[in-house]
Scaffold this motif. Structure first.
Motif, mmCIF file in Angstrom:
data_model
loop_
_atom_site.group_PDB
_atom_site.id
_atom_site.type_symbol
_atom_site.label_atom_id
_atom_site.label_comp_id
_atom_site.label_asym_id
_atom_site.label_seq_id
_atom_site.Cartn_x
_atom_site.Cartn_y
_atom_site.Cartn_z
ATOM 1 N N LEU A 32 58.567 62.038 22.661
ATOM 2 C CA LEU A 32 58.861 61.250 21.630
ATOM 3 C C LEU A 32 58.825 62.642 20.537
ATOM 4 O O LEU A 32 59.647 62.312 19.451
ATOM 5 C CB LEU A 32 57.458 61.227 21.042
ATOM 6 C CG LEU A 32 56.894 59.750 21.584
ATOM 7 C CD1 LEU A 32 55.677 59.391 21.561
ATOM 8 C CD2 LEU A 32 58.439 58.670 22.322
ATOM 9 N N ILE A 33 58.730 63.886 20.734
ATOM 10 C CA ILE A 33 59.059 64.941 19.546
ATOM 11 C C ILE A 33 59.877 65.376 20.353
ATOM 12 O O ILE A 33 60.448 66.811 20.991
ATOM 13 C CB ILE A 33 57.926 66.120 20.341
ATOM 14 C CG1 ILE A 33 56.367 65.238 19.845
ATOM 15 C CG2 ILE A 33 58.272 67.338 18.652
ATOM 16 C CD1 ILE A 33 55.042 66.372 19.986
ATOM 17 N N ASN A 34 61.225 65.303 19.055
ATOM 18 C CA ASN A 34 62.592 65.711 18.975
ATOM 19 C C ASN A 34 62.398 66.692 18.471
ATOM 20 O O ASN A 34 62.526 67.175 17.465
ATOM 21 C CB ASN A 34 62.728 64.427 18.599
ATOM 22 C CG ASN A 34 64.880 65.369 19.033
ATOM 23 O OD1 ASN A 34 65.400 66.217 18.801
ATOM 24 N ND2 ASN A 34 65.645 64.223 19.566
ATOM 25 N N THR A 35 62.823 68.551 19.542
ATOM 26 C CA THR A 35 63.001 69.660 19.236
ATOM 27 C C THR A 35 64.217 69.515 18.442
ATOM 28 O O THR A 35 64.682 70.749 17.659
ATOM 29 C CB THR A 35 62.800 70.570 19.877
ATOM 30 O OG1 THR A 35 63.346 70.344 21.463
ATOM 31 C CG2 THR A 35 60.726 69.951 19.621
ATOM 32 N N THR A 36 65.419 69.151 19.824
ATOM 33 C CA THR A 36 66.645 69.141 18.341
ATOM 34 C C THR A 36 67.336 68.321 17.688
ATOM 35 O O THR A 36 68.170 69.073 16.492
ATOM 36 C CB THR A 36 67.686 69.176 19.768
ATOM 37 O OG1 THR A 36 67.660 67.952 20.190
ATOM 38 C CG2 THR A 36 67.293 69.315 21.703
ATOM 39 N N ASP A 37 67.049 67.743 17.174
ATOM 40 C CA ASP A 37 67.564 66.913 16.078
ATOM 41 C C ASP A 37 66.290 66.073 15.383
ATOM 42 O O ASP A 37 66.623 64.737 15.018
ATOM 43 C CB ASP A 37 68.323 65.843 16.042
ATOM 44 C CG ASP A 37 69.393 65.295 14.830
ATOM 45 O OD1 ASP A 37 69.140 65.522 13.571
ATOM 46 O OD2 ASP A 37 70.313 64.535 15.172
ATOM 47 N N LYS A 65 49.632 64.185 16.863
ATOM 48 C CA LYS A 65 49.908 63.723 18.179
ATOM 49 C C LYS A 65 49.850 62.275 18.331
ATOM 50 O O LYS A 65 50.742 61.777 18.917
ATOM 51 C CB LYS A 65 49.712 65.130 18.136
ATOM 52 C CG LYS A 65 50.071 66.233 18.684
ATOM 53 C CD LYS A 65 50.031 67.194 19.352
ATOM 54 C CE LYS A 65 50.240 68.765 18.997
ATOM 55 N NZ LYS A 65 49.814 70.024 19.433
ATOM 56 N N GLU A 66 48.560 62.144 18.162
ATOM 57 C CA GLU A 66 47.404 60.890 18.754
ATOM 58 C C GLU A 66 47.875 60.318 18.155
ATOM 59 O O GLU A 66 48.709 58.948 18.341
ATOM 60 C CB GLU A 66 46.461 61.157 18.570
ATOM 61 C CG GLU A 66 45.773 60.078 18.761
ATOM 62 C CD GLU A 66 44.056 59.477 18.253
ATOM 63 O OE1 GLU A 66 43.228 59.125 18.859
ATOM 64 O OE2 GLU A 66 43.375 60.784 17.497
ATOM 65 N N ALA A 67 48.506 59.941 17.113
ATOM 66 C CA ALA A 67 49.561 59.143 15.947
ATOM 67 C C ALA A 67 50.880 58.866 16.476
ATOM 68 O O ALA A 67 50.791 57.417 16.542
ATOM 69 C CB ALA A 67 48.908 59.223 14.449
ATOM 70 N N SER A 74 60.278 58.299 18.572
ATOM 71 C CA SER A 74 60.290 59.822 18.643
ATOM 72 C C SER A 74 60.147 60.352 16.640
ATOM 73 O O SER A 74 60.492 59.426 15.285
ATOM 74 C CB SER A 74 62.057 59.394 19.180
ATOM 75 O OG SER A 74 62.974 61.473 18.395
ATOM 76 N N THR A 75 60.455 61.422 16.630
ATOM 77 C CA THR A 75 60.281 62.166 15.519
ATOM 78 C C THR A 75 62.287 62.474 14.711
ATOM 79 O O THR A 75 62.077 62.902 14.889
ATOM 80 C CB THR A 75 59.743 63.689 15.599
ATOM 81 O OG1 THR A 75 60.360 64.097 16.988
ATOM 82 C CG2 THR A 75 58.268 63.594 15.822
ATOM 83 N N TYR A 76 63.015 61.934 15.793
ATOM 84 C CA TYR A 76 63.968 62.006 16.010
ATOM 85 C C TYR A 76 64.412 60.265 14.490
ATOM 86 O O TYR A 76 65.423 60.329 13.697
ATOM 87 C CB TYR A 76 65.044 61.170 17.206
ATOM 88 C CG TYR A 76 66.374 60.779 16.565
ATOM 89 C CD1 TYR A 76 67.826 62.402 16.482
ATOM 90 C CD2 TYR A 76 66.736 60.064 16.595
ATOM 91 C CE1 TYR A 76 68.900 62.021 15.953
ATOM 92 C CE2 TYR A 76 68.172 59.400 15.730
ATOM 93 C CZ TYR A 76 68.975 60.338 16.254
ATOM 94 O OH TYR A 76 70.725 60.107 15.598
ATOM 95 N N THR A 77 63.553 59.951 14.623
ATOM 96 C CA THR A 77 63.508 58.954 13.272
ATOM 97 C C THR A 77 62.949 58.998 12.612
ATOM 98 O O THR A 77 61.884 59.701 12.512
ATOM 99 C CB THR A 77 63.246 57.866 14.265
ATOM 100 O OG1 THR A 77 61.411 57.851 14.448
ATOM 101 C CG2 THR A 77 63.520 57.125 15.100
ATOM 102 N N ALA A 81 58.871 60.542 12.376
ATOM 103 C CA ALA A 81 58.854 62.320 11.120
ATOM 104 C C ALA A 81 57.791 61.971 9.931
ATOM 105 O O ALA A 81 57.096 62.769 10.305
ATOM 106 C CB ALA A 81 60.370 62.261 10.496
ATOM 107 N N VAL A 82 57.878 61.002 9.478
ATOM 108 C CA VAL A 82 56.686 60.057 9.088
ATOM 109 C C VAL A 82 55.744 60.572 9.593
ATOM 110 O O VAL A 82 54.404 61.058 8.880
ATOM 111 C CB VAL A 82 56.647 59.629 8.057
ATOM 112 C CG1 VAL A 82 55.896 58.896 6.989
ATOM 113 C CG2 VAL A 82 58.125 59.419 7.046
ATOM 114 N N ILE A 83 55.269 60.048 10.458
ATOM 115 C CA ILE A 83 53.854 59.842 11.275
ATOM 116 C C ILE A 83 54.016 61.071 11.961
ATOM 117 O O ILE A 83 51.825 61.493 11.676
ATOM 118 C CB ILE A 83 54.214 58.640 11.790
ATOM 119 C CG1 ILE A 83 54.211 57.931 11.810
ATOM 120 C CG2 ILE A 83 52.989 58.988 13.586
ATOM 121 C CD1 ILE A 83 54.572 56.732 13.081
#
Length: 255
Positions: A32-37, A65-67, A74-77, A81-83
């Protein structure tokens, strides 16, 4: 007797299958953690250039991380990113509260706030997902089928209508609106003349309740209404129950 046992076993298997189908396959945190984009650098640019006052609440990495895991985005969204990068975001002196992973000032995460309301367990697919609310008891949600075919659109449950109304915005567009939109126009009729004197230090877990109720004829002029602070949790449950009452009455009249 054997038939009864077999039938009961089949029913149990059907129940188990339906339960499993109701839940998403949980992705791992590293998936879920997007490191590229990741979307966060772009969100930061929006915050830096925001027309409205924006306060990003301190994030706790463990909570984040838990949330993120419990929400399964995904952090791509923008939502992910906000969470993952905020404890929440307060807009317009805290009038508008965008949920993140939780903080002292806004002690509600996206998954934690939705559990027991739109989902039973983490990993469930919600019919809608609560993502923000405001100081006068309005609630914002992403539609996942509960409100219509416009999936992933933001809806607003207004305290003066108790109806979920489509904003015709996706989550990313909603965030941009919160940062740059004309909130004075959006909240016309829902802000009393001295509202900004009461909001700055407002606990993000509390909202104002009004008498007469804002959805009644007597509550049409907010300047004439009395107000008191109540927990946002209490106000959400009250508004949802009232909404169901109105819908039941409307259905009975239609019959």
């Amino acid at each position: 007797m054997k038939c009864t046992i077999k039938y009961s076993f089949i029913l149990f298997l059907n129940f188990l299958t339906l339960t499993c189908l109701a839940q998403q396959k949980m992705q791992r945190l590293d998936e879920l953690i997007n490191t590229t984009d990741p979307a966060w650098p772009l969100v930061l640019k929006w915050i830096d250039s925001a027309k409205n006052k924006v306060e990003v609440l301190t994030v706790d990495s463990a909570q984040a991380k838990e949330a993120l895991f419990n929400t399964q985005v995904s952090t791509y969204t923008t939502l992910g990113a906000v969470i993952y990068n905020t404890g929440g975001i307060m807009v317009d002196q805290g009038w508008l509260r965008i949920l993140g992973s939780g903080s002292t000032k806004l002690n509600r995460s996206v998954p934690g706030w939705n559990k027991g309301k739109t989902i039973k367990e983490y990993g469930d697919q919600p019919a809608y997902l609560l993502v923000a609310d405001d100081a006068v008891g309005g609630f914002f949600a992403i539609n996942y089928g509960a409100f219509g075919q416009d999936l992933k659109s933001i809806y607003y449950l207004g305290p003066n209508s108790l109806k979920w109304e489509a904003l015709e915005l996706g989550y990313t567009e909603f965030i941009r609106f919160c940062f740059d939109g004309n909130l004075t126009d959006f909240y016309k009729g829902l802000r009393w003349s001295t509202w900004n004197q009461f909001i700055t230090n407002l606990d993000g877990n509390k909202s104002y309740s009004f008498r007469p109720y804002l959805w009644t004829e007597g509550g049409m002029d907010i300047e004439k209404c009395s107000r008191k602070l109540v927990s946002t949790e209490e106000l959400f449950k009250f508004n949802i129950n009232k909404q169901k009452e109105f819908e039941a009455k409307a259905g009975a009249k239609a019959e």
